[in-house]
Scaffold this motif. Structure first.
Motif, PDB file in Angstrom:
ATOM      1  N   PHE A  66       0.870  -1.173   0.000  1.00  0.00           N
ATOM      2  CA  PHE A  66       0.000   0.000   0.000  1.00  0.00           C
ATOM      3  C   PHE A  66       0.906   1.220   0.000  1.00  0.00           C
ATOM      4  CE2 PHE A  66      -4.151  -1.519   2.235  1.00  0.00           C
ATOM      5  CZ  PHE A  66      -4.244  -2.579   1.362  1.00  0.00           C
ATOM      6  N   LYS A  67       0.730   2.090  -0.990  1.00  0.00           N
ATOM      7  CA  LYS A  67       1.539   3.307  -1.054  1.00  0.00           C
ATOM      8  C   LYS A  67       0.677   4.520  -0.750  1.00  0.00           C
ATOM      9  CE  LYS A  67       4.997   1.567  -4.218  1.00  0.00           C
ATOM     10  NZ  LYS A  67       5.698   1.754  -5.480  1.00  0.00           N
ATOM     11  N   TYR A  68       1.171   5.312   0.175  1.00  0.00           N
ATOM     12  CA  TYR A  68       0.548   6.581   0.543  1.00  0.00           C
ATOM     13  C   TYR A  68       1.566   7.665   0.210  1.00  0.00           C
ATOM     14  CZ  TYR A  68      -3.057   4.002   3.026  1.00  0.00           C
ATOM     15  OH  TYR A  68      -4.104   3.171   3.342  1.00  0.00           O
ATOM     16  N   ASN A  69       1.270   8.459  -0.802  1.00  0.00           N
ATOM     17  CA  ASN A  69       2.214   9.462  -1.287  1.00  0.00           C
ATOM     18  C   ASN A  69       1.965  10.819  -0.649  1.00  0.00           C
ATOM     19  OD1 ASN A  69       3.341   7.590  -3.148  1.00  0.00           O
ATOM     20  ND2 ASN A  69       1.624   7.963  -4.510  1.00  0.00           N
ATOM     21  N   TYR A  70       3.046  11.570  -0.517  1.00  0.00           N
ATOM     22  CA  TYR A  70       2.954  12.944  -0.034  1.00  0.00           C
ATOM     23  C   TYR A  70       2.084  13.743  -1.002  1.00  0.00           C
ATOM     24  CZ  TYR A  70       4.310  17.721   0.983  1.00  0.00           C
ATOM     25  OH  TYR A  70       4.281  19.059   1.284  1.00  0.00           O
ATOM     26  N   TYR A  78       3.142  13.013   4.346  1.00  0.00           N
ATOM     27  CA  TYR A  78       4.185  12.006   4.436  1.00  0.00           C
ATOM     28  C   TYR A  78       4.136  11.099   3.227  1.00  0.00           C
ATOM     29  CZ  TYR A  78       0.031   9.613   6.048  1.00  0.00           C
ATOM     30  OH  TYR A  78      -1.239   9.124   6.149  1.00  0.00           O
ATOM     31  N   GLY A  79       5.173  10.301   3.068  1.00  0.00           N
ATOM     32  CA  GLY A  79       5.207   9.245   2.073  1.00  0.00           C
ATOM     33  C   GLY A  79       5.514   7.939   2.779  1.00  0.00           C
ATOM     34  N   LEU A  80       4.617   6.971   2.662  1.00  0.00           N
ATOM     35  CA  LEU A  80       4.792   5.672   3.317  1.00  0.00           C
ATOM     36  C   LEU A  80       4.467   4.550   2.348  1.00  0.00           C
ATOM     37  CD1 LEU A  80       2.876   6.147   6.710  1.00  0.00           C
ATOM     38  CD2 LEU A  80       5.340   6.215   6.366  1.00  0.00           C
ATOM     39  N   MET A  81       5.111   3.426   2.544  1.00  0.00           N
ATOM     40  CA  MET A  81       4.716   2.206   1.862  1.00  0.00           C
ATOM     41  C   MET A  81       4.571   1.128   2.931  1.00  0.00           C
ATOM     42  SD  MET A  81       6.378   0.054  -1.294  1.00  0.00           S
ATOM     43  CE  MET A  81       7.698  -0.727  -0.365  1.00  0.00           C
ATOM     44  N   LEU A  82       3.437   0.446   2.922  1.00  0.00           N
ATOM     45  CA  LEU A  82       3.155  -0.601   3.891  1.00  0.00           C
ATOM     46  C   LEU A  82       3.184  -1.952   3.192  1.00  0.00           C
ATOM     47  CD1 LEU A  82      -0.008   1.056   5.489  1.00  0.00           C
ATOM     48  CD2 LEU A  82       2.393   1.491   6.038  1.00  0.00           C
ATOM     49  N   THR A  83       3.874  -2.912   3.771  1.00  0.00           N
ATOM     50  CA  THR A  83       3.838  -4.273   3.252  1.00  0.00           C
ATOM     51  C   THR A  83       2.731  -5.000   4.008  1.00  0.00           C
ATOM     52  OG1 THR A  83       6.231  -4.211   2.921  1.00  0.00           O
ATOM     53  CG2 THR A  83       5.168  -6.365   2.794  1.00  0.00           C
ATOM     54  N   ILE A  84       1.783  -5.552   3.245  1.00  0.00           N
ATOM     55  CA  ILE A  84       0.634  -6.235   3.821  1.00  0.00           C
ATOM     56  C   ILE A  84       0.757  -7.730   3.533  1.00  0.00           C
ATOM     57  CG2 ILE A  84      -1.897  -6.390   3.833  1.00  0.00           C
ATOM     58  CD1 ILE A  84      -0.820  -3.589   4.623  1.00  0.00           C
ATOM     59  N   GLU A  85       0.567  -8.520   4.570  1.00  0.00           N
ATOM     60  CA  GLU A  85       0.561  -9.973   4.413  1.00  0.00           C
ATOM     61  C   GLU A  85      -0.505 -10.524   5.353  1.00  0.00           C
ATOM     62  OE1 GLU A  85       4.329 -12.377   3.858  1.00  0.00           O
ATOM     63  OE2 GLU A  85       3.771 -12.940   5.904  1.00  0.00           O
ATOM     64  N   ASN A  86      -1.344 -11.425   4.853  1.00  0.00           N
ATOM     65  CA  ASN A  86      -2.442 -11.981   5.648  1.00  0.00           C
ATOM     66  C   ASN A  86      -3.291 -10.882   6.288  1.00  0.00           C
ATOM     67  OD1 ASN A  86      -1.642 -14.646   5.078  1.00  0.00           O
ATOM     68  ND2 ASN A  86      -0.161 -14.581   6.765  1.00  0.00           N
ATOM     69  N   SER A  91       5.538  -4.588   7.529  1.00  0.00           N
ATOM     70  CA  SER A  91       6.661  -3.636   7.510  1.00  0.00           C
ATOM     71  C   SER A  91       6.156  -2.284   7.029  1.00  0.00           C
ATOM     72  CB  SER A  91       7.815  -4.128   6.632  1.00  0.00           C
ATOM     73  OG  SER A  91       7.441  -4.163   5.276  1.00  0.00           O
ATOM     74  N   ILE A  92       6.869  -1.251   7.446  1.00  0.00           N
ATOM     75  CA  ILE A  92       6.526   0.125   7.077  1.00  0.00           C
ATOM     76  C   ILE A  92       7.791   0.787   6.558  1.00  0.00           C
ATOM     77  CG2 ILE A  92       5.626   2.344   7.868  1.00  0.00           C
ATOM     78  CD1 ILE A  92       4.356   0.775  10.264  1.00  0.00           C
ATOM     79  N   PHE A  93       7.688   1.415   5.385  1.00  0.00           N
ATOM     80  CA  PHE A  93       8.807   2.150   4.796  1.00  0.00           C
ATOM     81  C   PHE A  93       8.451   3.633   4.788  1.00  0.00           C
ATOM     82  CE2 PHE A  93       9.110  -2.114   3.283  1.00  0.00           C
ATOM     83  CZ  PHE A  93      10.462  -2.375   3.169  1.00  0.00           C
ATOM     84  N   VAL A  94       9.331   4.444   5.348  1.00  0.00           N
ATOM     85  CA  VAL A  94       9.125   5.889   5.447  1.00  0.00           C
ATOM     86  C   VAL A  94       9.990   6.573   4.401  1.00  0.00           C
ATOM     87  CG1 VAL A  94       9.379   7.900   6.954  1.00  0.00           C
ATOM     88  CG2 VAL A  94       8.726   5.679   7.932  1.00  0.00           C
ATOM     89  N   PHE A  95       9.367   7.404   3.545  1.00  0.00           N
ATOM     90  CA  PHE A  95      10.101   8.108   2.497  1.00  0.00           C
ATOM     91  C   PHE A  95      10.161   9.612   2.707  1.00  0.00           C
ATOM     92  CE2 PHE A  95       8.511   4.200   0.602  1.00  0.00           C
ATOM     93  CZ  PHE A  95       9.677   3.669   0.096  1.00  0.00           C
ATOM     94  N   GLY A  96       9.408  10.132   3.660  1.00  0.00           N
ATOM     95  CA  GLY A  96       9.396  11.572   3.913  1.00  0.00           C
ATOM     96  C   GLY A  96      10.150  11.903   5.178  1.00  0.00           C
ATOM     97  N   ASP A  97      10.512  13.165   5.328  1.00  0.00           N
ATOM     98  CA  ASP A  97      11.316  13.585   6.480  1.00  0.00           C
ATOM     99  C   ASP A  97      10.468  14.041   7.670  1.00  0.00           C
ATOM    100  OD1 ASP A  97      10.391  16.023   5.572  1.00  0.00           O
ATOM    101  OD2 ASP A  97      12.374  16.891   5.256  1.00  0.00           O
ATOM    102  N   ASN A  98       9.177  13.760   7.650  1.00  0.00           N
ATOM    103  CA  ASN A  98       8.305  14.197   8.739  1.00  0.00           C
ATOM    104  C   ASN A  98       8.399  13.323   9.982  1.00  0.00           C
ATOM    105  OD1 ASN A  98       7.354  15.426   6.318  1.00  0.00           O
ATOM    106  ND2 ASN A  98       5.549  16.046   7.442  1.00  0.00           N
TER     107      ASN A  98
END
Length: 176
Positions: A66-70, A78-86, A91-98
């Motif tokens: 799941f990608k949530y873009n700034y 913010y910019g985040l990417m969430l890895t979804i399983e079951n 996992s959560i990936f943070v791409f913004g400096d907030n």
């Protein structure tokens, strides 16, 4: 009186949409959460908290991203990417400096700050370091549940953090 009730209803709708767009804190807790969004959160709860993702991509072995873009209009800061399983966040990936991790580490800081903060883990060899396909280096601390992608910034003559990863910690992990 009716106009006031309509105004209040519209205002509360707008405010609820705004609160869905932004997470309650700016804190990264290694191995646990980003901005109050916790590992293990269900897809239904994610969508209730953050709204629909900007995009969904298929991953390996049934995973989704799941990608949530700034958004420049500040509906999402913010910019985040969430890895979804079951149906849960793994996992959560943070791409913004907030968002800020312990030690004041956030996207855009020098990798030296990461090395200073996690010196004890490095000294004990409780980390993984590997090049990635984006011409950067991943530095992952499995025991703590946090990792950093760093990439050389030729303009600053330094390696900078380009994203932060939050993962389920593995307390007994050792580098073999």
């Amino acid at each position: 009186m009716t106009k006031i009730l309509i105004f209040i209803a519209i205002l509360s709708l707008l405010l609820s949409n705004y609160s869905l767009a932004n997470l309650p804190t700016k804190e990264i807790v290694p191995g646990k959460s980003v901005g109050g969004l916790k590992l293990g959160t269900s897809v239904a709860s994610i969508k209730k908290m953050m709204g629909e993702p900007d995009s969904v991509e298929k991953g390996e072995e049934g995973q989704k991203y799941f990608k949530y873009n700034y958004n420049a209009d500040k509906k999402r800061e913010y910019g985040l990417m969430l890895t979804i399983e079951n149906d849960k966040v793994i996992s959560i990936f943070v791409f913004g400096d907030n968002f800020v991790a312990p030690g004041g580490i956030k996207v855009g800081v020098s990798s030296k700050k990461v090395m200073d903060k996690y010196k004890d883990q490095i000294d004990k060899k409780y980390y993984l370091m590997a090049e990635n396909e984006l011409e950067g280096i991943n530095i992952i601390f499995p025991r703590i549940g946090i990792g950093f992608m760093v990439k050389e910034d030729k303009g600053k003559n330094d390696e900078l953090v380009t994203n932060i990863m939050i993962l389920e910690p593995i307390p007994d992990w050792v580098n073999q």
